[in-house]
Write a protein that holds these residues in place. Structure first.
Motif, PDB file in Angstrom:
ATOM      1  N   LYS A   1      29.875  19.857  50.518  1.00  0.00           N
ATOM      2  CA  LYS A   1      30.819  19.255  51.371  1.00  0.00           C
ATOM      3  C   LYS A   1      30.290  18.802  52.588  1.00  0.00           C
ATOM      4  CE  LYS A   1      34.774  21.638  49.703  1.00  0.00           C
ATOM      5  NZ  LYS A   1      35.751  22.586  50.098  1.00  0.00           N
ATOM      6  N   ARG A   2      29.001  19.448  53.093  1.00  0.00           N
ATOM      7  CA  ARG A   2      28.422  19.048  54.251  1.00  0.00           C
ATOM      8  C   ARG A   2      29.602  19.474  55.479  1.00  0.00           C
ATOM      9  NH1 ARG A   2      26.136  13.604  54.781  1.00  0.00           N
ATOM     10  NH2 ARG A   2      27.419  12.973  52.836  1.00  0.00           N
ATOM     11  N   LYS A   3      30.060  20.627  55.436  1.00  0.00           N
ATOM     12  CA  LYS A   3      31.006  20.958  56.348  1.00  0.00           C
ATOM     13  C   LYS A   3      30.861  22.447  56.741  1.00  0.00           C
ATOM     14  CE  LYS A   3      34.053  17.610  56.357  1.00  0.00           C
ATOM     15  NZ  LYS A   3      34.135  16.652  57.454  1.00  0.00           N
ATOM     16  N   ARG A   4      31.304  22.776  57.848  1.00  0.00           N
ATOM     17  CA  ARG A   4      31.251  24.391  58.288  1.00  0.00           C
ATOM     18  C   ARG A   4      32.770  24.786  58.422  1.00  0.00           C
ATOM     19  NH1 ARG A   4      25.877  25.780  59.909  1.00  0.00           N
ATOM     20  NH2 ARG A   4      24.850  23.883  60.134  1.00  0.00           N
ATOM     21  N   ILE A   5      33.065  26.067  58.297  1.00  0.00           N
ATOM     22  CA  ILE A   5      34.171  26.553  58.792  1.00  0.00           C
ATOM     23  C   ILE A   5      33.778  27.753  59.466  1.00  0.00           C
ATOM     24  CG2 ILE A   5      35.769  25.487  56.855  1.00  0.00           C
ATOM     25  CD1 ILE A   5      35.753  28.050  55.612  1.00  0.00           C
ATOM     26  N   ARG A   6      34.997  28.224  60.242  1.00  0.00           N
ATOM     27  CA  ARG A   6      34.673  29.716  60.816  1.00  0.00           C
ATOM     28  C   ARG A   6      35.995  30.337  60.351  1.00  0.00           C
ATOM     29  NH1 ARG A   6      34.268  28.533  66.405  1.00  0.00           N
ATOM     30  NH2 ARG A   6      32.691  27.135  65.506  1.00  0.00           N
ATOM     31  N   ILE A   7      35.796  31.559  59.959  1.00  0.00           N
ATOM     32  CA  ILE A   7      36.939  32.318  59.487  1.00  0.00           C
ATOM     33  C   ILE A   7      36.929  33.580  60.709  1.00  0.00           C
ATOM     34  CG2 ILE A   7      37.800  33.986  57.880  1.00  0.00           C
ATOM     35  CD1 ILE A   7      37.380  31.557  56.583  1.00  0.00           C
ATOM     36  N   LYS A   8      38.267  33.615  61.127  1.00  0.00           N
ATOM     37  CA  LYS A   8      38.226  34.366  62.297  1.00  0.00           C
ATOM     38  C   LYS A   8      39.402  35.545  62.142  1.00  0.00           C
ATOM     39  CE  LYS A   8      36.270  32.256  66.143  1.00  0.00           C
ATOM     40  NZ  LYS A   8      36.359  32.289  67.592  1.00  0.00           N
ATOM     41  N   CYS A   9      39.119  36.755  62.575  1.00  0.00           N
ATOM     42  CA  CYS A   9      40.351  37.638  62.585  1.00  0.00           C
ATOM     43  C   CYS A   9      40.236  38.754  63.740  1.00  0.00           C
ATOM     44  CB  CYS A   9      40.300  38.498  61.235  1.00  0.00           C
ATOM     45  SG  CYS A   9      38.879  39.396  60.873  1.00  0.00           S
ATOM     46  N   PHE A  10      41.184  39.276  64.120  1.00  0.00           N
ATOM     47  CA  PHE A  10      41.110  40.269  65.358  1.00  0.00           C
ATOM     48  C   PHE A  10      41.301  41.808  64.599  1.00  0.00           C
ATOM     49  CE2 PHE A  10      42.122  36.689  67.620  1.00  0.00           C
ATOM     50  CZ  PHE A  10      41.492  37.074  68.993  1.00  0.00           C
ATOM     51  N   ILE A  11      40.641  42.868  65.231  1.00  0.00           N
ATOM     52  CA  ILE A  11      40.603  44.242  64.627  1.00  0.00           C
ATOM     53  C   ILE A  11      40.766  44.933  65.832  1.00  0.00           C
ATOM     54  CG2 ILE A  11      39.547  44.095  62.407  1.00  0.00           C
ATOM     55  CD1 ILE A  11      37.122  45.519  64.004  1.00  0.00           C
ATOM     56  N   ASP A  12      41.644  46.326  65.922  1.00  0.00           N
ATOM     57  CA  ASP A  12      41.450  47.230  66.957  1.00  0.00           C
ATOM     58  C   ASP A  12      40.129  47.806  67.180  1.00  0.00           C
ATOM     59  OD1 ASP A  12      43.935  46.502  67.354  1.00  0.00           O
ATOM     60  OD2 ASP A  12      45.057  48.021  66.286  1.00  0.00           O
ATOM     61  N   GLU A  13      40.196  48.602  68.091  1.00  0.00           N
ATOM     62  CA  GLU A  13      38.814  49.179  68.524  1.00  0.00           C
ATOM     63  C   GLU A  13      38.330  50.006  67.378  1.00  0.00           C
ATOM     64  OE1 GLU A  13      38.482  51.055  72.373  1.00  0.00           O
ATOM     65  OE2 GLU A  13      36.514  51.441  72.098  1.00  0.00           O
ATOM     66  N   GLN A  14      39.099  51.020  66.900  1.00  0.00           N
ATOM     67  CA  GLN A  14      38.635  51.895  65.920  1.00  0.00           C
ATOM     68  C   GLN A  14      39.008  51.484  64.596  1.00  0.00           C
ATOM     69  OE1 GLN A  14      36.820  54.528  66.541  1.00  0.00           O
ATOM     70  NE2 GLN A  14      36.783  54.197  68.751  1.00  0.00           N
ATOM     71  N   GLU A  15      39.674  50.249  64.420  1.00  0.00           N
ATOM     72  CA  GLU A  15      40.020  49.953  63.150  1.00  0.00           C
ATOM     73  C   GLU A  15      38.509  49.472  62.084  1.00  0.00           C
ATOM     74  OE1 GLU A  15      42.834  46.972  63.366  1.00  0.00           O
ATOM     75  OE2 GLU A  15      42.659  46.323  61.369  1.00  0.00           O
ATOM     76  N   PRO A  16      38.359  49.989  61.043  1.00  0.00           N
ATOM     77  CA  PRO A  16      37.373  49.533  60.314  1.00  0.00           C
ATOM     78  C   PRO A  16      37.592  48.092  59.585  1.00  0.00           C
ATOM     79  CG  PRO A  16      38.337  51.065  59.072  1.00  0.00           C
ATOM     80  CD  PRO A  16      39.269  50.866  60.114  1.00  0.00           C
ATOM     81  N   ILE A  17      36.672  47.461  59.271  1.00  0.00           N
ATOM     82  CA  ILE A  17      36.918  45.886  58.644  1.00  0.00           C
ATOM     83  C   ILE A  17      35.806  46.046  57.268  1.00  0.00           C
ATOM     84  CG2 ILE A  17      34.789  44.772  59.849  1.00  0.00           C
ATOM     85  CD1 ILE A  17      36.979  42.640  59.754  1.00  0.00           C
ATOM     86  N   LEU A  18      36.421  45.337  56.112  1.00  0.00           N
ATOM     87  CA  LEU A  18      35.804  45.601  54.948  1.00  0.00           C
ATOM     88  C   LEU A  18      34.352  44.557  55.225  1.00  0.00           C
ATOM     89  CD1 LEU A  18      36.319  47.093  52.143  1.00  0.00           C
ATOM     90  CD2 LEU A  18      37.433  44.925  51.326  1.00  0.00           C
ATOM     91  N   SER A  19      33.531  45.223  54.245  1.00  0.00           N
ATOM     92  CA  SER A  19      32.121  44.598  54.135  1.00  0.00           C
ATOM     93  C   SER A  19      32.098  43.394  53.322  1.00  0.00           C
ATOM     94  CB  SER A  19      31.198  45.689  53.873  1.00  0.00           C
ATOM     95  OG  SER A  19      29.909  44.795  53.636  1.00  0.00           O
ATOM     96  N   VAL A  20      31.474  42.369  53.789  1.00  0.00           N
ATOM     97  CA  VAL A  20      31.335  40.958  52.874  1.00  0.00           C
ATOM     98  C   VAL A  20      29.880  41.007  52.293  1.00  0.00           C
ATOM     99  CG1 VAL A  20      33.128  39.789  53.955  1.00  0.00           C
ATOM    100  CG2 VAL A  20      30.705  39.773  54.583  1.00  0.00           C
TER     101      VAL A  20
END
Ligand code: SF4
Lengths: 169, 268
Positions: free
Chosen positions: B111-130
């Motif tokens: 597509k010749r496009k870029r997107i940016r996915i963003k999210c907020f997490i708290d300081e001690q909150e874990p995030i799932l690995s991609v």
């Protein structure tokens, strides 16, 4: 000797040279300083240039070795990070005595412009240093002059086995 | 207009901040202005909650909930053809919101496009690995953990990547001082010699421009070398440049500066 009135110590005498053990040993040492390749950052490029054909360190007998066990001089050329500090100490400990250290460039001397959490503020916090070369980066001429000064220092020291231990502590 | 806050004791503050300065923002445009992005956003919105979305510098920015990060990125990769993860990291907003902003920068070659996915997490909150979706996320997530202390769940090798394993603190947090905390200042001393060596070696000298001409223990002037530790209250005498000192070793040719010739005529 008295009979022939030959001054053996002068040119044109018999092919005998009189000297002291200290001088001979130091002559050998000062003219065969094998340096450990220790380019850590941009200063390493200048150190390599000093070793290459234009500046030609080989004519001083300074030959770069890739093993600390074969070298007596460590030219710390570049930025020493805190993570790397333990390894520089380990390599220094592996070098046989007598050994010398040249700290090349602002980074190795004082941390240089990297006034940050990750940079050791001068390699002399970890290993004892004989010569500090100023500059960012010092030109190869500076390193040459440094090696010449080190040779002078070696020649001015005692050659005996009992070297004064150079310790930080 | 901005909300009025009382400015009592504003002079007593140790540093100057311009009260009327507003950080410039890059212009945003609505997602509807681009057909491809509109379709992509609709596909994401179908399954997940989208908190905010806009186009900035020809790239679509999508804010999602942190718990959806793996699924949204999976959707973007498999259905929306964003097949490359070019970058991933965190932004420290702890002072403002007490949260980290995690961003995933993705690229679609077709597509010749870029997107940016963003999210907020708290300081001690874990995030799932991609990392399962993009191998490039492996090191980026380790770096994110190393630099910000963001804990990533499901990562195969969750260790520091740049700083040593026994480092304390996370250097890219805004609260981390540039010259390091106490553990950082003594790190190499503690590790190599032990804590008791601190007194012997002394604190770091952070003034790198410090030069004392008369301190012959630490400094020497080129061409004016004196023995180590010599007292030179009147200044140091000039030492001629000589490769071999008088009374030095035999066999080596002496070099005297006076005997040397400086070539000025290049065509000599
Ligand atoms: S002193 Fe300058 S040239 Fe040398 S390593 Fe540091 S930054 Fe690079």
């Amino acid at each position: 000797m008295a009979q022939h009135q030959v001054n053996y110590t002068q040119d044109g005498g018999l092919p005998v040279a009189l000297t002291t053990i200290d001088k001979v040993v130091n002559w050998g040492r000062s003219n065969s300083i094998w340096a450990l390749t220790y380019g850590l950052a941009c200063c390493g490029i200048e150190m390599m240039a000093s070793g290459a054909s234009r500046y030609d360190f080989d004519r001083y007998g300074t030959i770069f070795r890739a093993s600390p066990r074969q070298s007596e001089l460590m030219i710390v050329a570049g930025t020493l990070t805190k993570k790397h500090a333990e390894f520089i100490k380990r390599l220094y400990d592996q070098m046989p005595e007598p050994r010398w250290v040249i700290s090349m460039g602002s980074c190795a001397n004082t941390g240089g412009m990297f006034n940050t959490y990750a940079t050791v503020q001068g390699v002399d916090r970890v290993i004892p240093v004989d010569l500090y070369l100023p500059g960012c980066a010092p030109r190869p001429e500076t390193l040459q002059y440094g090696v010449m000064l080190l040779q002078k220092k070696i020649r001015a020291s005692k050659a005996g086995k009992a070297q004064k231990p150079k310790r930080l502590m | 207009m901005r909300k009025y806050t009382p400015k009592k004791d504003v002079q007593a503050k140790s540093y100057y901040t311009d009260r009327f300065w507003v950080a410039p923002q890059v212009a945003k445009s609505p997602v509807e202005s681009d057909a491809t992005f509109s379709e992509d956003l609709a596909a994401i919105k179908e399954k997940f909650e989208v908190l905010d979305a806009y186009i900035q510098v020809d790239q679509m920015v999508v804010y999602i909930n942190a718990k959806d990060n793996f699924d949204v990125i999976k959707l973007a990769k498999e259905d929306l053809a964003y097949t490359q993860m070019s970058e991933l990291s965190a932004i420290d907003w702890l002072a403002d919101k007490g949260q980290f902003e995690i961003f995933y920068q993705m690229l679609s070659m077709t597509k010749r496009k870029r997107i940016r996915i963003k999210c907020f997490i708290d300081e001690q909150e874990p995030i799932l690995s991609v990392e399962k979706l993009f191998r490039s996320a492996d090191w980026s997530e380790r770096e994110m953990y190393d630099m910000y202390g963001v804990i990533v769940n499901g990562h195969p090798f969750m260790k520091r990547i740049l700083m040593p394993d026994d480092w304390s603190g996370h250097p890219l947090r805004k609260t981390y001082p540039l010259i390091g905390d106490e553990a950082a200042a003594w790190y190499e001393v503690d590790k190599i010699f032990g804590k008791e060596a601190r007194d012997v070696i002394g604190p770091e000298i952070r003034d790198t421009a410090r030069i004392d001409r008369y301190d012959t223990e630490r400094f020497s002037r080129l061409g004016h070398e004196v023995p180590h530790g010599a007292a030179i209250p009147e200044g140091e005498p000039k030492t001629p440049l000589a490769y071999q000192e008088d009374g030095g070793v035999f066999l080596i040719k002496k070099f005297h500066e006076d005997d040397s010739v400086i070539i000025t005529d290049r065509d000599r």
